[in-house]
Design a protein around this motif. Sequence first.
Motif, PDB file in Angstrom:
ATOM      1  N   GLU A   9       0.814  -1.211   0.000  1.00  0.00           N
ATOM      2  CA  GLU A   9       0.000   0.000   0.000  1.00  0.00           C
ATOM      3  C   GLU A   9       0.853   1.269   0.000  1.00  0.00           C
ATOM      4  O   GLU A   9       0.406   2.324  -0.428  1.00  0.00           O
ATOM      5  N   VAL A  10       2.090   1.153   0.497  1.00  0.00           N
ATOM      6  CA  VAL A  10       2.968   2.321   0.595  1.00  0.00           C
ATOM      7  C   VAL A  10       4.128   2.229  -0.383  1.00  0.00           C
ATOM      8  O   VAL A  10       4.465   3.187  -1.081  1.00  0.00           O
ATOM      9  N   GLY A  11       4.773   1.062  -0.432  1.00  0.00           N
ATOM     10  CA  GLY A  11       5.927   0.900  -1.298  1.00  0.00           C
ATOM     11  C   GLY A  11       7.219   1.209  -0.570  1.00  0.00           C
ATOM     12  O   GLY A  11       7.381   0.870   0.604  1.00  0.00           O
ATOM     13  N   PHE A  12       8.148   1.881  -1.254  1.00  0.00           N
ATOM     14  CA  PHE A  12       9.458   2.185  -0.693  1.00  0.00           C
ATOM     15  C   PHE A  12       9.466   3.567  -0.029  1.00  0.00           C
ATOM     16  O   PHE A  12       8.906   4.528  -0.570  1.00  0.00           O
ATOM     17  N   VAL A  13      10.087   3.662   1.147  1.00  0.00           N
ATOM     18  CA  VAL A  13      10.194   4.935   1.866  1.00  0.00           C
ATOM     19  C   VAL A  13      11.613   5.071   2.417  1.00  0.00           C
ATOM     20  O   VAL A  13      12.349   4.088   2.538  1.00  0.00           O
ATOM     21  N   GLN A  14      11.976   6.289   2.770  1.00  0.00           N
ATOM     22  CA  GLN A  14      13.270   6.543   3.391  1.00  0.00           C
ATOM     23  C   GLN A  14      13.319   5.906   4.776  1.00  0.00           C
ATOM     24  O   GLN A  14      12.321   5.893   5.501  1.00  0.00           O
ATOM     25  N   GLY A  15      14.499   5.411   5.147  1.00  0.00           N
ATOM     26  CA  GLY A  15      14.645   4.745   6.433  1.00  0.00           C
ATOM     27  C   GLY A  15      14.310   5.632   7.611  1.00  0.00           C
ATOM     28  O   GLY A  15      13.770   5.167   8.627  1.00  0.00           O
TER      29      GLY A  15
END
Length: 229
Positions: A9-15
């Motif tokens: 639902e979100v995918g890739f994000v910054q750590g």
Amino acid sequence: EPLLYVGSEVGFVQGNKVFWGSHPFGRYRHTIPDDLRSFQSLMQDVMGVMSEVTSVDFVDVLLDVFASDSSHKIFNDDEGQQIKNFYAAISDHLERLNEEQQEAVVTDWKEKFKKKRVVITQERKLMDPNLCFFADKEWAVDVFENISDLLVDKDASTWPFLQAIGVRPLSTVVQVVAFDTPSEVEISDLQPLLTRKYRKQAFERIIETSKQSNPRSEWRKATIEGLEI
């Protein structure tokens, strides 16, 4: 740039937008997926996953709210309350600092939030803090028409942070000036919003309010006629 996959639902994000534990930021931040918890050292030391929530995170989230909601949307009640919770948490942090630390933090905040819509108003819209006013006095709110989009609730839990970044009490810009032959008269920056008819009504209300709240023997017709809004 280190990115983490936190779900379809979100995918890739910054750590640094992912927390190891729970957080109060709703859709603006994420919690580490269970299948990555066995790599704690890698996630935190390399990927930047946050171990705990700090006041810096609240500020960063507000900037993200501004960036992602720049189309003048109206927030629902839950979203509006969540943003107010951010303000309250930052206010609590501010009040725990000593005077020198507060000064440094406030200077940094004012620069970060300069001309950015990060203050939620009574209409649940985001506005520039320097354009907003606390609805601190009923008579002050009644003086002006068409400023509902600029009014912010006066809440003791959120006041410190909002005031620090530029929100002003409405009553401080409703100025009643007594003078005879002044060389210069300071005019409220909201004065242009008053129509001629409404100026007279507002003037009468302010006079009456002042008489009731500060009864003094010198309230005479001659004194009242020497006042201007």
